[in-house]
Design an enzyme around this catalytic site. Structure first.
Site, mmCIF file in Angstrom:
data_model
loop_
_atom_site.group_PDB
_atom_site.id
_atom_site.type_symbol
_atom_site.label_atom_id
_atom_site.label_comp_id
_atom_site.label_asym_id
_atom_site.label_seq_id
_atom_site.Cartn_x
_atom_site.Cartn_y
_atom_site.Cartn_z
ATOM 1 N N TYR A 195 -1.243 -0.754 10.479
ATOM 2 C CA TYR A 195 -1.701 -1.347 9.189
ATOM 3 C C TYR A 195 -0.391 -1.202 8.428
ATOM 4 C CZ TYR A 195 -3.355 -1.504 4.704
ATOM 5 O OH TYR A 195 -3.601 -1.910 3.238
ATOM 6 N N LYS A 207 2.348 -3.592 6.666
ATOM 7 C CA LYS A 207 2.554 -3.977 5.324
ATOM 8 C C LYS A 207 4.246 -3.804 5.173
ATOM 9 C CE LYS A 207 -1.290 -4.379 3.299
ATOM 10 N NZ LYS A 207 -1.845 -5.783 2.731
ATOM 11 N N SER A 266 0.867 -1.281 0.100
ATOM 12 C CA SER A 266 0.109 0.069 -0.021
ATOM 13 C C SER A 266 0.860 1.168 0.002
ATOM 14 C CB SER A 266 -0.931 -0.073 1.225
ATOM 15 O OG SER A 266 -1.390 1.272 1.288
#
Ligand code: NAD
Ligand code: UFG
Length: 343
Positions: A153, A157, A129
């Site tokens: 989050y 990643k 992302s």
């Protein structure tokens, strides 16, 4: 060179980006084998993929951390590669429940990688992302920008990206593509599949379309005092079918080439919140009432991609414009006003 009819394991293939990518894979001649625990998706998505393509992908309700279940799937199907979408994506929840995010994303991926290693599957595409760049200082953002996530989050990643890099260092005959998505929006042009968020949408596009369809009264615009052309946040929205095509291009490279590559998938164009409201009103013919409220904590003013590496390395360029993103999102919303089911 691997034959195009190859089976491809698709984790999270019933979800938003996964289901659209399965359509693109089938249309490119691949056979997806979907593994999804349905924690954030609906099995109807599989029938809708079949309705669009005329091909029903194999589907297994299974968690990526279930090594036995996944092992059984991989005994039945000789998958040439994996596209790994499965995971949690809610930024806010990752802040309030970090252990859950790290368990599902990092531990889940570790378990998946162990299973793939034991089965000799050496090719992988990973959903990363743009959030790994955090608040990047210079626009557009190239892949060489520093990795500085600002929430659990994003850290999950970035951790997975590091694990994949370490894997390739240890085993240079692996082929891994890391795809850093900017803001995926829209739906398949048929309106059969689309984004189906549960509860109140966190993201701008599904919120706008739910306001246009009358499910919600007013959009809250989070801040109009940013240093942008109209004061509202600017993002790089990319049509989900362009993103899906980007996966096929990345898969083709990773099937043929050893080593790891990381590329941005974006358009290189920034649109403000007010641009999106206007474009959606035109596409839907409906008003999108909004009120300006304070900034959302953690938001950056501007984020858009430098998409040149994907263009040079994968020959991939996003083709669909903002008007089409809005038309397709609206078509999906109208045909499925409550998503896949009355939940
Ligand atoms: P999604 O929630 O629609 O899809 C994820 C799918 O994975 C769901 O079908 C869910 O049921 C499944 N899943 C979750 N945990 C699982 C597990 N442990 N085992 C098996 N299946 C599991 O999300 P999406 O928008 O399609 O995102 C796909 C991937 O792309 C995610 O990894 C996400 O972090 C990443 N990503 C998404 C965006 C975005 O804005 N949508 C942006 C950047 C990156
Ligand atoms: N916004 C509003 N009102 C809303 C929702 C959003 O004004 O109700 C604004 C935000 O402030 C931002 C823009 O609309 O300026 C886009 O917000 P989104 O929540 O749609 O998208 P983000 O860029 O914040 O984040 C999304 C995903 C992340 C991912 C990132 C890049 O949520 O997980 O795109 O891919 F990392």
């Amino acid at each position: 060179m691997i034959k195009k009819t190859a089976e491809i394991l698709v984790t999270g293939g019933a979800g938003y980006i996964g289901s659209h990518t399965c359509v693109a894979l089938i249309q490119a001649g691949f056979m997806p084998v979907i593994v999804d625990n349905l924690s954030n998706s609906h099995p109807l998505a599989i029938s809708r993929i079949e309705a669009i393509t005329g091909t029903r992908p194999a589907f297994y309700k299974c968690d990526i951390a279930d090594a036995t279940g996944l092992g059984t799937v991989l005994e039945r199907h000789s998958c040439a590669a994996t596209i790994h979408f499965a995971g949690l994506k809610a930024v806010g929840r990752s802040v309030s429940e970090p252990l859950e995010t790290y368990r599902e994303n990092v531990c889940g991926t570790l378990s998946l990688l162990q299973t793939l290693k034991s089965r000799g599957i050496k090719r992988l595409i990973f959903s990363s992302s743009a959030t790994v760049y955090g608040g990047a200082e210079h626009m557009p953002i190239p892949e060489t920008a520093s990795i500085q996530p600002t929430n659990p989050y994003g850290h999950s990643k970035a951790m997975i990206e590091q694990i994949l890099q370490d894997l390739v260092t240890a085993a240079p005959d692996l082929g891994i593509g890391v795809l850093r998505y900017f803001n995926p929006v829209g739906a398949h042009v048929s309106g059969e599949i689309g984004e189906d968020p549960q509860g109140i949408p966190d993201n701008l596009f599904p919120f706008v379309s739910q306001v246009a369809v009358g499910r919600r009264e007013t959009l809250q615009v989070f801040g109009n005092d940013y240093d942008t052309k109209d004061g509202t946040g600017v993002r790089d929205y990319i049509h989900v079918m362009d993103l899906a095509d980007g996966h096929v291009a990345a898969l083709q490279r990773c099937l043929d080439t050893d080593g790891l590559f990381a590329v941005n998938l974006g358009t290189g164009q920034g649109s403000s919140v007010l641009d999106i409201i206007k474009a959606f009103e035109i596409a839907s013919g409906r008003p999108v009432p909004y009120e300006v409220v304070g900034r959302r904590p953690g938001d950056v003013a501007t984020s858009f991609a430098d998409p040149s590496k994907a263009s040079e390395m994968l020959n991939f360029k996003a083709k669909r414009d903002l008007a089409q993103m809005c038309r397709d999102a609206w078509n999906w919303q109208q045909r499925n006003p409550t998503g896949y089911a009355n939940r």
